[in-house]
Enzyme design. Structure first.
Site, PDB file in Angstrom:
ATOM      1  CB  CYS A  37      19.299 -41.366  16.868  1.00  0.00           C
ATOM      2  SG  CYS A  37      20.076 -42.810  16.044  1.00  0.00           S
ATOM      3  CB  CYS A  51       7.225 -41.916  18.614  1.00  0.00           C
ATOM      4  SG  CYS A  51       8.894 -41.170  18.748  1.00  0.00           S
ATOM      5  CB  CYS A 101      19.139 -37.405  17.178  1.00  0.00           C
ATOM      6  SG  CYS A 101      17.630 -38.091  16.226  1.00  0.00           S
TER       7      CYS A 101
END
Length: 166
Positions: free
Chosen positions: A12, A96, A88
């Site tokens: 998250c 990422c 989230c």
């Protein structure tokens, strides 16, 4: 033959509540089969005290929990991840790191209890609701016959678990 232990990373943004709870829950519920970690794209630097209190009240271990950056898990010497699960919506939309080994990924979005404003009762309810949802999803995850599912079926199962509310 010893069954594999699957490494799971919960992500998250702040890594102070949702992903921390998921890490603690999976490490306890999946002990021997799963090893859970958590991280954030912009870690808060500390675990939310209400998350710790809730976990301890429910008899989960909290001593090793800490808020950390996801870059720790993209490093060459990091544990190989089998699953990367975002919890989230912000983190799910971010770029990422490239995870070595191309782990299976899914989005299990849950409202951030740390962002809820209101009375102590309202905030505590938000943490409880998050805990219940994560606990249910992880219970479903731990009983998946991972070794018997092909990649597409596993991906579909993971996505379906992310839709479970409680």
């Amino acid at each position: 033959m010893t069954p594999p232990v699957y490494n799971v990373l919960f992500i998250c943004t702040g890594n102070s509540a949702r992903s921390i709870m998921a890490e603690a829950i999976l490490n306890q519920q999946g002990a021997g089969r799963f090893r859970a970690f958590s991280a954030g794209s912009h870690p808060a630097g500390a675990v939310n005290p209400l998350a710790i209190e809730l976990l301890e009240r429910n008899r989960f271990k909290t001593a090793d929990l800490r808020s950390k950056n996801w870059s720790e898990f993209a490093a060459a010497d990091a544990p190989h991840m089998d699953f990367v699960l975002t919890v989230c919506d912000k983190a799910a939309g971010e770029v990422c790191p490239v995870w070595p080994g191309q782990p299976m990924s899914a989005h299990w979005g849950v409202e951030d209890p740390a962002a809820v404003r209101g009375s102590d009762e309202v905030i505590q309810r938000a943490f409880n609701d998050c805990f219940i949802v994560m606990n249910r999803r992880i219970a479903l995850f731990t009983v998946l016959p991972i070794d018997k599912l092909d990649k597409l079926a596993l991906k579909q199962e993971l996505a379906g678990i992310g839709q479970v509310k409680a």
